[in-house]
Design a protein around this motif. Structure first.
Motif, PDB file in Angstrom:
ATOM      1  N   MET A  49     -14.656   3.502 -14.475  1.00  7.85           N
ATOM      2  CA  MET A  49     -13.868   2.421 -15.043  1.00  7.85           C
ATOM      3  C   MET A  49     -12.386   2.804 -15.017  1.00  7.85           C
ATOM      4  N   ILE A  50     -11.538   1.840 -14.698  1.00 11.40           N
ATOM      5  CA  ILE A  50     -10.100   2.084 -14.570  1.00 11.40           C
ATOM      6  C   ILE A  50      -9.358   1.241 -15.605  1.00 11.40           C
ATOM      7  N   VAL A  51      -8.614   1.922 -16.470  1.00 11.58           N
ATOM      8  CA  VAL A  51      -7.797   1.253 -17.492  1.00 11.58           C
ATOM      9  C   VAL A  51      -6.341   1.518 -17.156  1.00 11.58           C
ATOM     10  N   VAL A  52      -5.559   0.458 -17.023  1.00 12.74           N
ATOM     11  CA  VAL A  52      -4.128   0.573 -16.734  1.00 12.74           C
ATOM     12  C   VAL A  52      -3.330   0.262 -17.995  1.00 12.74           C
ATOM     13  N   VAL A  53      -2.304   1.067 -18.243  1.00 12.95           N
ATOM     14  CA  VAL A  53      -1.391   0.847 -19.363  1.00 12.95           C
ATOM     15  C   VAL A  53      -0.044   0.445 -18.782  1.00 12.95           C
ATOM     16  N   ALA A  88      -1.536   4.574  -1.911  1.00 16.54           N
ATOM     17  CA  ALA A  88      -1.879   5.999  -2.042  1.00 16.54           C
ATOM     18  C   ALA A  88      -2.174   6.345  -3.499  1.00 16.54           C
ATOM     19  N   ARG A  89      -1.414   5.742  -4.416  1.00 13.82           N
ATOM     20  CA  ARG A  89      -1.678   5.986  -5.840  1.00 13.82           C
ATOM     21  C   ARG A  89      -3.027   5.391  -6.245  1.00 13.82           C
ATOM     22  N   TRP A  90      -3.361   4.215  -5.722  1.00 15.86           N
ATOM     23  CA  TRP A  90      -4.666   3.613  -6.018  1.00 15.86           C
ATOM     24  C   TRP A  90      -5.795   4.503  -5.502  1.00 15.86           C
ATOM     25  N   LYS A  91      -5.594   5.099  -4.334  1.00 16.33           N
ATOM     26  CA  LYS A  91      -6.594   6.022  -3.788  1.00 16.33           C
ATOM     27  C   LYS A  91      -6.798   7.206  -4.726  1.00 16.33           C
ATOM     28  N   GLU A  92      -5.686   7.696  -5.294  1.00 13.08           N
ATOM     29  CA  GLU A  92      -5.773   8.795  -6.263  1.00 13.08           C
ATOM     30  C   GLU A  92      -6.524   8.349  -7.514  1.00 13.08           C
ATOM     31  N   VAL A  93      -6.270   7.119  -7.951  1.00 10.98           N
ATOM     32  CA  VAL A  93      -6.981   6.571  -9.120  1.00 10.98           C
ATOM     33  C   VAL A  93      -8.484   6.527  -8.853  1.00 10.98           C
ATOM     34  N   LEU A  94      -8.876   6.050  -7.681  1.00 14.50           N
ATOM     35  CA  LEU A  94     -10.295   5.961  -7.340  1.00 14.50           C
ATOM     36  C   LEU A  94     -10.947   7.340  -7.303  1.00 14.50           C
ATOM     37  N   LEU A 129     -13.922   7.744 -15.957  1.00 16.51           N
ATOM     38  CA  LEU A 129     -12.888   6.944 -16.618  1.00 16.51           C
ATOM     39  C   LEU A 129     -11.531   7.520 -16.263  1.00 16.51           C
ATOM     40  N   VAL A 130     -10.587   6.641 -15.914  1.00 16.16           N
ATOM     41  CA  VAL A 130      -9.212   7.064 -15.696  1.00 16.16           C
ATOM     42  C   VAL A 130      -8.290   6.085 -16.415  1.00 16.16           C
ATOM     43  N   VAL A 131      -7.312   6.631 -17.135  1.00 15.34           N
ATOM     44  CA  VAL A 131      -6.330   5.836 -17.890  1.00 15.34           C
ATOM     45  C   VAL A 131      -4.989   6.020 -17.192  1.00 15.34           C
ATOM     46  N   VAL A 132      -4.501   4.959 -16.557  1.00 13.41           N
ATOM     47  CA  VAL A 132      -3.376   5.051 -15.635  1.00 13.41           C
ATOM     48  C   VAL A 132      -2.080   4.573 -16.292  1.00 13.41           C
ATOM     49  N   ASP A 133      -1.087   5.445 -16.283  1.00 11.41           N
ATOM     50  CA  ASP A 133       0.246   5.120 -16.789  1.00 11.41           C
ATOM     51  C   ASP A 133       0.992   4.337 -15.711  1.00 11.41           C
ATOM     52  N   THR A 134       1.115   3.034 -15.896  1.00 15.85           N
ATOM     53  CA  THR A 134       1.783   2.092 -14.993  1.00 15.85           C
ATOM     54  C   THR A 134       0.826   1.653 -13.884  1.00 15.85           C
ATOM     55  N   ASP A 135       0.798   0.369 -13.659  1.00 20.04           N
ATOM     56  CA  ASP A 135      -0.139  -0.262 -12.740  1.00 20.04           C
ATOM     57  C   ASP A 135       0.107   0.171 -11.293  1.00 20.04           C
ATOM     58  N   VAL A 173      -9.403  -3.009 -16.689  1.00 17.34           N
ATOM     59  CA  VAL A 173      -8.802  -3.448 -17.954  1.00 17.34           C
ATOM     60  C   VAL A 173      -7.320  -3.107 -17.928  1.00 17.34           C
ATOM     61  N   PHE A 174      -6.498  -4.026 -18.434  1.00 16.42           N
ATOM     62  CA  PHE A 174      -5.056  -3.789 -18.559  1.00 16.42           C
ATOM     63  C   PHE A 174      -4.675  -3.841 -20.030  1.00 16.42           C
ATOM     64  N   LEU A 175      -3.964  -2.822 -20.477  1.00 19.17           N
ATOM     65  CA  LEU A 175      -3.376  -2.807 -21.816  1.00 19.17           C
ATOM     66  C   LEU A 175      -1.873  -2.971 -21.611  1.00 19.17           C
ATOM     67  N   VAL A 176      -1.336  -4.100 -22.058  1.00 19.87           N
ATOM     68  CA  VAL A 176       0.047  -4.461 -21.741  1.00 19.87           C
ATOM     69  C   VAL A 176       0.872  -4.527 -23.019  1.00 19.87           C
ATOM     70  N   SER A 177       1.861  -3.652 -23.118  1.00 25.90           N
ATOM     71  CA  SER A 177       2.734  -3.678 -24.285  1.00 25.90           C
ATOM     72  C   SER A 177       3.516  -4.983 -24.329  1.00 25.90           C
ATOM     73  N   ASP A 178       3.542  -5.613 -25.504  1.00 27.72           N
ATOM     74  CA  ASP A 178       4.309  -6.848 -25.665  1.00 27.72           C
ATOM     75  C   ASP A 178       5.432  -6.653 -26.687  1.00 27.72           C
ATOM     76  N   ALA A 179       5.953  -5.411 -26.793  1.00 28.94           N
ATOM     77  CA  ALA A 179       7.047  -5.123 -27.722  1.00 28.94           C
ATOM     78  C   ALA A 179       8.264  -5.970 -27.382  1.00 28.94           C
ATOM     79  N   ASP A 180       8.956  -6.470 -28.417  1.00 27.86           N
ATOM     80  CA  ASP A 180      10.125  -7.315 -28.171  1.00 27.86           C
ATOM     81  C   ASP A 180      11.340  -6.462 -27.800  1.00 27.86           C
TER      82      ASP A 180
END
Length: 204
Positions: free
Chosen positions: A1-5, A53-59, A67-73, A115-122
């Motif tokens: 599973m891939i979670v992007v922050v 290339a980064r997506w390949k690294e994620v896979l 499980l991988v939690v990725v800093d930036t999509d 899954v994407f976790l997207v900061s919505d800070a103002d």
């Protein structure tokens, strides 16, 4: 599973990934700007191939750890789209990168996370966080603040493809059982999925 922050500069992405991702976190590494071509089509190919290339690294990390939690999509097409939406790049720059990304997406070399976790800070919160972290220069900070609203529209469009896979806000509880229960996305890549996303974006 891939979670992007994801989120604008100063949103706390890296800190959240380090805190809650632990050994599963994959942090962002920026390229030397001197290596980026200036001609639009060459620049488009550069960014798409770099992010493929980064997506390949994620896979590879997903295959190894589950499980991988990725800093930036890794699917960073949102950056040029938000720049185009805010009048900071030309239509040629947007369409060149879009078309290169579409080809990579169609061949399965590029894809959406589960899954994407997207900061919505103002804006005010982003500035407070920037000022509280003198260790980072954030030279493009003001530009990223301008992109915030368009970034939220991008991920709202992604959520409409398979509702419930985009969470706005970085959960204080970290990677919860509820997030893990979402599992893998039904379809991560393919020309049809890419074209559906472009259609959703055209409507915002």
């Amino acid at each position: 599973m891939i979670v992007v922050v994801e989120g604008p500069s100063g949103a706390g992405k890296t800190t959240w990934c380090r805190t809650h991702g632990g050994a599963n976190a994959l942090l962002e590494a920026l390229p030397d700007q001197a290596t980026v071509p200036t001609e639009p089509e060459a620049a488009a190919r550069f960014w798409v191939e770099r992010n493929v290339a980064r997506w390949k690294e994620v896979l590879a990390r997903e295959a190894r750890d589950g499980l991988v939690v990725v800093d930036t999509d890794p699917f960073k097409l949102h950056f040029v789209w938000t720049l185009f939406r805010t009048g900071q790049v030309s239509e040629v720059e947007w369409t060149s990168q879009r078309d290169a990304a579409r080809d990579a997406f169609a061949s399965g070399r590029y894809a959406l996370a589960d899954v994407f976790l997207v900061s919505d800070a103002d804006d005010a919160t982003l500035r407070v966080r920037r000022d509280a972290d003198p260790s980072r220069t954030r030279r493009n900070f003001e530009r990223h603040v301008l992109l915030r609203d368009s970034l939220l529209r991008w991920y709202s469009a992604i959520d409409r493809l398979e509702p419930g896979r985009v969470v706005f806000g970085l959960p204080a509880g970290g990677i919860t059982p509820e997030l893990i229960a979402k599992g893998k996305r039904t379809t991560r890549s393919g020309r049809g999925l890419f074209d559906r996303l472009m259609k959703e974006l055209a409507a915002v």
